[in-house]
Design a protein around this motif. Structure first.
Motif, short mmCIF file in Angstrom:
data_model
loop_
_atom_site.label_atom_id
_atom_site.label_comp_id
_atom_site.label_asym_id
_atom_site.label_seq_id
_atom_site.Cartn_x
_atom_site.Cartn_y
_atom_site.Cartn_z
N ILE A 358 -10.72 13.08 7.56
CA ILE A 358 -10.01 13.24 8.83
C ILE A 358 -9.39 11.92 9.26
O ILE A 358 -8.23 11.86 9.68
N ALA A 359 -10.15 10.84 9.14
CA ALA A 359 -9.63 9.52 9.50
C ALA A 359 -8.43 9.17 8.62
O ALA A 359 -7.42 8.65 9.11
N ARG A 360 -8.51 9.46 7.34
CA ARG A 360 -7.40 9.14 6.42
C ARG A 360 -6.16 9.98 6.74
O ARG A 360 -5.02 9.49 6.65
N LEU A 361 -6.37 11.24 7.12
CA LEU A 361 -5.23 12.08 7.50
C LEU A 361 -4.58 11.58 8.79
O LEU A 361 -3.35 11.63 8.93
N LEU A 362 -5.38 11.10 9.72
CA LEU A 362 -4.82 10.54 10.95
C LEU A 362 -4.04 9.26 10.65
O LEU A 362 -2.95 9.04 11.19
N VAL A 363 -4.58 8.41 9.80
CA VAL A 363 -3.87 7.18 9.43
C VAL A 363 -2.56 7.52 8.72
O VAL A 363 -1.53 6.87 8.94
N ARG A 364 -2.58 8.55 7.90
CA ARG A 364 -1.34 8.98 7.22
C ARG A 364 -0.29 9.38 8.25
O ARG A 364 0.90 9.10 8.06
N ARG A 365 -0.70 10.03 9.35
CA ARG A 365 0.25 10.40 10.40
C ARG A 365 0.77 9.16 11.13
O ARG A 365 1.94 9.10 11.51
N LEU A 366 -0.11 8.20 11.35
CA LEU A 366 0.24 7.03 12.14
C LEU A 366 1.02 6.00 11.33
O LEU A 366 2.00 5.42 11.81
N VAL A 367 0.57 5.76 10.09
CA VAL A 367 1.21 4.77 9.21
C VAL A 367 1.38 5.44 7.84
O VAL A 367 0.57 5.24 6.93
N PRO A 368 2.41 6.25 7.66
CA PRO A 368 2.56 7.05 6.44
C PRO A 368 2.50 6.25 5.14
O PRO A 368 1.98 6.74 4.12
N GLU A 369 2.99 5.01 5.17
CA GLU A 369 3.02 4.22 3.94
C GLU A 369 1.62 3.78 3.50
O GLU A 369 1.43 3.40 2.34
N ALA A 370 0.64 3.86 4.39
CA ALA A 370 -0.69 3.37 4.07
C ALA A 370 -1.53 4.37 3.28
O ALA A 370 -2.45 3.97 2.55
N VAL A 371 -1.24 5.66 3.43
CA VAL A 371 -2.00 6.69 2.70
C VAL A 371 -1.01 7.62 2.04
O VAL A 371 -0.45 8.52 2.69
N PRO A 372 -0.73 7.44 0.76
CA PRO A 372 0.29 8.24 0.08
C PRO A 372 -0.10 9.71 -0.01
O PRO A 372 -1.28 10.07 0.08
N GLY A 373 0.93 10.57 -0.21
CA GLY A 373 0.70 11.99 -0.35
C GLY A 373 1.13 12.77 0.87
O GLY A 373 1.58 12.20 1.87
N ASN A 374 0.96 14.09 0.79
CA ASN A 374 1.41 14.93 1.90
C ASN A 374 0.56 16.17 2.12
O ASN A 374 0.99 17.10 2.79
#
Length: 650
Positions: A358-374
């Motif tokens: 969940i934390a990683r999905l939130l970071v992906r929303r906030l800083v997309p370049e930090a957690v690759p994928g969709n």
């Protein structure tokens, strides 16, 4: 120096306790320090190194050394004497969030939805990784990556998820109802693995691993007295004859221990009576049986049955209440953890790394370049790029290894237009300014950081005693010993860790769980360092001191010895079979939940301390699970939503 017993346990195998940084193995002594202190990275820009990857670090994690030093110095009143004058970064934000746990990340997410995608947000966190207690542990086993959870276990709650929390889960793309297709229900069933109890010789006279499908602590199904399970358990358990009779009576007898009282009167009395006292004084159960049940509530409350009310024990389904004729409605002051709810039970999803996903999905929303994928499936194996978390061009920046040490209004709080936030990082103190600040950190630190808060609010914040605990992950070469012993989980009431379980067999996307006993796997262990016989808050305080003062070497020795004693009958050799150990130490763990034995206001009603503690003050709002005295992810999300609403209204 290790003695012969230590060598048998594998204590001399230092590789199991190494942290790897830039490909260099660090000794256990070195791993007690923060990564950035080794000179491998620039102390002020550690995350920019391509080798900076906290999830893969082993050894002592959780609240790791280096993450709490500034906060402790602030608490002790020595920080500002040594810190020197802060450096103004010149950075200005619409919002600064203190705390990159799920509540803090949720707050940043909600604020951007309301303020727009161009809103500038800075998230500060004292740890070397984001997620707070939702910690991800990674292990390498040949060409495979094994995942473990270092804190928050799953999407679950004793009460139904609120519309707000459910909405965020859905927005992140998590389909909770799809969980059964990812869970390998037959992986362990095919090997006939089941729950067992380990009786230790120090508390029960003999080391014995006993099948216990009829014991509430490891199974919800209590079978008939005539069943083979009952006969096997009573035959093998190292109990006296009297203890065996008491055990049968506790589980099978339907007796009203408070005759002549109404259901409400019984509940009121049991709300002020510990379950241990109920068993000994009302039910007349022997000490041996009470010792067996002592650590049952550790995973719920962080204390044993000596500090949990009998009313809560009834709500959790513990034995001894079948003849009490209670009205099924919860009693006054009953802890929310002890209220069973079918809707809540069905809203469950466990990722291989727990709620770190969940934390990683939130970071992906906030800083997309930090957690690759969709997608939710590809995020499981995605490798986070920590170098992208704090870039000047990004509207949202996540700054790790940064401890907030002062938050104050620039002017009168009633009319100020900005808040100044000072934080310690890389040996210096720096300041930024923001239109608003949300404190999504632990409540007990806020009075030291926000000195201008009203004294009544500071007192309420300070009352939020955290529950200390250890979440330990042990990577082993294979689980053939578990198969030979036909054990999938172990309840060990007298041991260092009270629970030990094979990793839940979940496969999502490219991540595959261990399917065969010959394959490597992660074993999860849990300890609550409580001190039976004392009030709950005192137990938490003493347990916190224990965790801070216990060396990793001591914890490791206990891990190895416990696994050896429990699994040696299956051929388990800790020196040979353990490949890595990660201990997630949380001296400030679960949010404290109110207890009718120790918190009179929980029975009397009125404004709760958490309600006083979370009141907004000027341009400062307060979030986190502490704000609801509720140790669950949905509570953290709900409090983030409330805090954002407070700073954006009007």
């Amino acid at each position: 120096m290790y003695d012969s017993k230590d060598k048998e346990l594998g204590m001399s195998r230092s590789v199991t306790r190494r942290d790897f940084l830039n490909g260099v193995a660090l000794t256990v002594g070195a791993s007690m320090l923060p990564a950035y202190s080794f000179g491998a990275f620039d102390a002020t820009d550690a995350e920019k190194s391509p080798d900076y990857y906290p999830p893969a670090l082993t050894g002592l994690r959780g609240s790791h050394p280096g993450s709490f030093d500034a906060a402790h110095s602030l608490r002790d009143g020595t920080f500002w004497d040594e810190a020197g004058k802060p450096t103004d970064t010149g950075e200005v934000y619409d919002l600064v969030v203190v705390g990159a746990g799920i509540s803090g990340l949720s707050a940043a997410h909600y604020f951007r939805k309301l303020a727009g995608p161009k809103a500038r947000v800075l998230v500060l966190d004292n740890h070397d990784d984001f997620g707070g207690h939702a910690k991800r542990n990674e292990f390498r086993a040949g060409n495979r990556t094994l995942l473990g959870y270092g804190g928050v276990y799953s999407i679950e709650s004793p009460a139904p998820y609120s519309a707000v929390a459910k909405s965020l889960i859905n927005e992140l793309g998590i389909d909770v109802s799809s969980y059964p297709k990812y869970l390998g229900k037959d992986v362990y069933r095919a090997q006939s693995l089941g729950p067992k109890v380990f009786f230790d010789k120090e508390n029960f006279g003999a080391d014995k691993l006993v099948t216990a499908t009829n014991f509430w602590g490891v199974s919800d199904d209590v079978e008939d007295l005539s069943s083979d399970a009952w006969k096997e358990f009573l035959a093998e358990a190292p109990f006296s004859a009297q203890a065996k009779r008491d055990y049968q009576r506790l589980y099978l007898e339907k007796k009203d221990y408070l005759p002549g009282l109404t259901s409400d009167e019984k509940k009121a009395r049991l709300a002020r009576t510990s379950y241990a006292r109920f068993l000994s004084e009302l039910a007349g159960i022997s000490d041996e049986v009470i010792r067996l049940h002592q650590t049952l509530p550790h995973t719920w409350f962080g204390v044993g049955i000596d500090a949990v009310s009998a009313q809560d024990a009834w709500g959790l389904g513990y034995p001894g209440f079948d003849g009490m004729n209670f009205d099924p409605a919860p009693g006054r002051g009953m802890n929310r953890d002890a209220i069973p709810n079918e809707e809540a039970k069905n809203f469950f999803f466990h990722f291989p790394d727990g709620n770190a996903t969940i934390a990683r999905l939130l970071v992906r929303r906030l800083v997309p370049e930090a957690v690759p994928g969709n997608s939710v499936t590809d995020v499981i194996t995605a490798k986070a790029n920590y170098a992208k978390l704090d870039e000047a061009a990004s509207p949202v920046r996540i700054r790790l290894n940064s401890t907030a040490v002062r938050v104050k209004h620039l002017g009168d709080p009633a009319s100020a237009k900005e808040v100044e936030i000072a934080y310690a990082r890389g040996g210096g103190v720096h300041t930024v300014r923001a239109a608003h600040c949300i404190m999504a950190c632990w409540h007990v630190v806020i009075p030291y950081v926000c000195e201008e808060l009203p004294e009544r609010q500071k007192d309420a914040l300070s009352s939020a005693a955290k529950v200390p605990l250890l979440y330990t992950n042990v990577a082993i070469r294979n689980w053939t010993a578990f198969r030979k012993l036909k054990v999938g989980s172990v309840y060990a009431p007298g041991c260092y860790h009270s629970n030990m379980v094979l990793d839940l067999p979940v496969s999502i996307g490219d991540y595959q769980c261990s399917h065969k006993p010959e394959e490597p796997i992660v074993v999860q262990m849990m300890k609550t360092p409580c001190k039976p016989g004392k009030p709950a808050r005192d137990q938490h305080r003493l347990g916190r001191m224990e965790l801070f003062s216990t060396k990793f070497e001591t914890i490791e020795r206990n891990i190895r010895e416990q696994m050896a004693r429990t699994l040696s009958g299956g051929g388990f050799d800790p020196a040979r079979d353990i490949t890595a150990i990660t201990v997630n130490r949380w001296p400030h763990g679960y949010a404290y939940e109110y207890n009718s034995l120790w918190d009179p206001f929980w029975l009397e009603g009125g404004e709760l301390p958490c309600e006083v503690a979370r009141k907004p003050f000027g341009r400062i709002a307060i979030a986190n699970s502490d704000a609801g005295a509720y140790a669950y992810t949905d509570g953290a999300i709900d409090q983030a939503w409330r805090a954002v609403g407070e700073i954006t209204k009007g």
